[in-house]
Design a protein around this motif. Structure first.
Motif, mmCIF file in Angstrom:
data_model
loop_
_atom_site.group_PDB
_atom_site.id
_atom_site.type_symbol
_atom_site.label_atom_id
_atom_site.label_comp_id
_atom_site.label_asym_id
_atom_site.label_seq_id
_atom_site.Cartn_x
_atom_site.Cartn_y
_atom_site.Cartn_z
ATOM 1 N N THR A 98 0.853 -1.196 0.000
ATOM 2 C CA THR A 98 0.000 0.000 0.000
ATOM 3 C C THR A 98 0.884 1.239 0.000
ATOM 4 O O THR A 98 1.139 1.823 -1.050
ATOM 5 N N THR A 99 1.410 1.621 1.151
ATOM 6 C CA THR A 99 2.161 2.872 1.237
ATOM 7 C C THR A 99 3.574 2.773 0.672
ATOM 8 O O THR A 99 4.223 3.799 0.446
ATOM 9 N N ARG A 103 4.393 0.898 -2.195
ATOM 10 C CA ARG A 103 4.410 0.423 -3.580
ATOM 11 C C ARG A 103 5.286 1.309 -4.470
ATOM 12 O O ARG A 103 5.883 0.836 -5.444
ATOM 13 N N LEU A 126 -5.541 -8.492 -0.377
ATOM 14 C CA LEU A 126 -6.282 -7.242 -0.534
ATOM 15 C C LEU A 126 -7.759 -7.525 -0.798
ATOM 16 O O LEU A 126 -8.645 -6.863 -0.249
ATOM 17 N N LEU A 166 -5.594 -2.309 -7.969
ATOM 18 C CA LEU A 166 -4.434 -2.118 -7.093
ATOM 19 C C LEU A 166 -3.434 -3.262 -7.250
ATOM 20 O O LEU A 166 -2.220 -3.047 -7.226
ATOM 21 N N THR A 214 0.508 -3.105 -8.417
ATOM 22 C CA THR A 214 1.617 -3.695 -7.661
ATOM 23 C C THR A 214 2.470 -4.573 -8.565
ATOM 24 O O THR A 214 3.705 -4.486 -8.572
#
Length: 425
Positions: A95-96, A98, A119, A139, A143
Motif C-alpha cells: 500500500t504505502t 508500492r 487485498l 491495485l 503492484t
C-alpha cells in the motif's frame, strides 16, 4: 549481494511478519549476502542483528492499530535507499510502499514485493458493501507492474494475482523453526496452571485485531461448554480489540495472557495445548498455526483462508461461528492423541526455514547457500483454483512450493520455473 528490505507494520510486539523477516534475513546472511532491513519506529537507530543490519526510521503511529507505524517520508527513504545502494530490493507493504518499485526500476535494482495480506479478502471484511472487486484488481495490477517479482506464500494468497494473469508471480512458502517449536516443549507445569487434568486446553495465538476473528475462538469455547465439554481457552497476544474481547469472554474460562515476548514460552504454550484455533478468514499463511503443528498440536482453521493449504490433514476446517468451530474441535479430539500429535509434527516438518530461504533467494535471482538448496519437485499447485481454500492442495510440501516460482521477464535464472496462470502451464 546487497539485499535491502523495507517493511511497514512491524513493531516490538509484532507476530508473524516480524518472525518471517527475522528468519529470512538470517538465512540471507548465512548465504553470504549483505542484508539491511528498514522499518519504522519512534526514533532513528541502527543496530546489527543476526538478520543483518536493522535501520529504524521515524514513522507516525497508525491510529487504532495498537502500536504499528508507517514509513511515510518518501524523500528521506529515497535518500536512504540511495545510500544503501542495494542490488536487490524486497518490500513488505503493497500500500504505502508500492512507490519503491518505481525507485528500484529507475535505479536498475531488481525488486520484489512480498504480499503478506489478501487485498481482496481485506476489502470483503472491511470495505463498505458494494465495493467493487475491480478495486482490488486495479491495485493488484499496479503492484505487479511496479515490481519485477510479486511473491505470495500460498496458492490462496496468489489467487488474486493469478486470476489477473500476472506474469511475474512467484509462490514461496514460509517456514517454522523446527528446533524451537517441537513436541518436547510440552510443559506439565504450564498445563497445570492453565487447565485441570480433565479439561481440554484450547489456545488462540495471534494479534487481537478484527481480521483475526478471536471472537470465533471465544464462541467455540462457549459452544463446547454448552455441549458439556470441559474446555478452557488461553489467548496469547495483544491488540486494539483486547477490551472488547475480554468483555465478550465474561463468564467463560478464558485467560488473556497478553503479548508473549518469550518465544520459548510461546513454544511451550503451543505444544501444551490440546487444540489450537486460527479462525482468521484472510490469513495468507498463518505462522502461529504452523508453529502449533510443529509442537504436535492440531489446529482448527477458517476454511475461507489459506490455512487449509498449510495444515492439511493435521488440522480441521470450520465456517464462521461457534458451532462450526466446536464441531471441528471435537472432530480432532476424537482422534487418537499420539496419532494426531505425530501427524501435526510431520506436517510441520515439510516447512523448514532453509527451504523458504532458498526459494526467496531463487526468486531474487541470488545464489542460495548450498546447505539450503531446495529439492527439485513437480509443482503440486498446477491446475488448482487458488481462490478455493477448501480445494487447495493438501499434499504440497515446502520444497515443492519453493521451486514453484514464476520466471519474471527480467530473470535469467533457468532454475526459476513458471507457475500456472489460471491453471494453464
Amino acid at each position: 549481494m546487497r539485499i535491502v528490505r523495507v517493511a511497514n507494520f512491524v513493531s516490538a510486539s509484532s507476530g508473524g511478519l516480524r518472525t518471517a523477516l527475522a528468519a529470512l534475513g538470517a538465512g540471507y546472511v548465512a548465504a553470504g549476502h549483505e542484508v539491511t532491513l528498514v522499518v519504522p519506529g519512534a526514533a532513528p537507530s541502527t543496530r546489527d542483528t543476526p538478520q543483518g543490519r536493522v535501520v529504524t526510521v521515524p514513522g507516525p503511529l497508525v491510529p487504532g492499530a495498537g502500536g504499528y507505524r508507517l514509513i511515510l517520508a518518501r524523500r528521506s527513504l529515497r535518500r536512504l535507499l540511495a545510500e544503501l545502494e542495494p542490488d536487490r530490493l524486497e518490500v513488505s507493504d503493497r500500500t504505502t510502499l508500492r512507490w519503491t518499485g518505481a525507485w528500484a526500476r529507475a535505479n536498475g535494482v531488481r525488486s520484489m514485493m512480498v504480499s503478506h495480506e489478501s487485498l481482496s479478502g481485506l476489502l470483503r471484511l472491511f470495505a463498505p458493501p458494494g465495493t467493487p472487486v475491480r478495486l482490488a484488481d486495479h491495485l493488484n495490477r499496479a503492484t505487479a507492474a511496479a515490481f519485477d517479482v510479486v511473491a505470495c506464500t500460498t496458492g490462496w494468497a496468489a489467487g488474486e494475482f493469478r486470476r489477473l494473469g500476472v506474469p511475474n508471480l512467484v509462490q514461496i512458502p514460509l517456514g517454522v523453526d523446527l528446533d524451537a517449536f517441537a513436541p518436547d516443549r510440552y510443559d506439565p507445569a504450564l498445563r497445570a496452571l492453565l487447565a485441570r487434568p480433565d479439561e481440554t486446553l484450547l489456545v488462540h495465538c495471534g494479534r487481537l485485531s478484527p481480521e483475526k476473528r478471536v471472537e470465533d475462538s471465544i464462541a467455540a469455547l462457549a459452544e463446547l461448554r454448552r455441549r458439556g465439554v470441559p474446555a478452557v481457552l488461553a489467548v496469547a497476544g495483544d491488540g486494539p480489540r483486547r477490551r472488547a474481547l475480554e468483555a465478550r469472554a465474561s463468564g467463560l474460562p478464558v485467560r488473556f495472557l497478553g503479548y508473549l515476548s518469550d518465544r520459548g514460552l510461546v513454544a511451550r504454550l503451543l505444544a501444551t495445548a490440546d487444540v489450537a484455533l486460527a479462525p482468521g478468514p484472510v490469513e495468507t499463511f498463518g505462522l502461529a498455526a504452523l508453529e502449533a503443528l510443529a509442537g504436535g498440536t492440531p489446529v482448527v482453521v477458517s476454511r475461507h483462508s489459506a490455512l487449509p493449504e498449510v495444515v492439511g490433514e493435521a488440522g480441521a476446517r470450520a465456517d464462521r461461528g461457534g458451532p462450526s468451530y466446536a464441531d471441528a474441535v471435537q472432530d480432532l479430539l476424537i482422534r487418537d492423541e499420539p496419532a494426531r500429535r505425530a501427524l501435526a509434527r510431520r506436517r510441520a516438518e515439510r516447512f523448514g526455514w532453509p527451504v523458504a530461504v532458498a526459494g526467496f533467494l531463487r526468486a531474487h535471482a541470488a545464489e542460495p547457500a548450498p546447505a539450503t538448496e531446495a529439492t527439485d519437485a513437480t509443482d503440486a499447485t498446477d491446475g488448482t483454483d487458488a481462490t478455493d481454500a477448501t480445494d487447495a492442495t493438501e499434499t504440497t510440501d515446502a520444497a515443492e512450493a519453493a521451486d514453484s516460482v514464476t520466471k519474471p521477464a527480467s530473470a535469467p535464472d533457468p532454475a526459476v520455473r513458471r507457475v500456472p496462470v489460471n491453471g494453464t502451464p
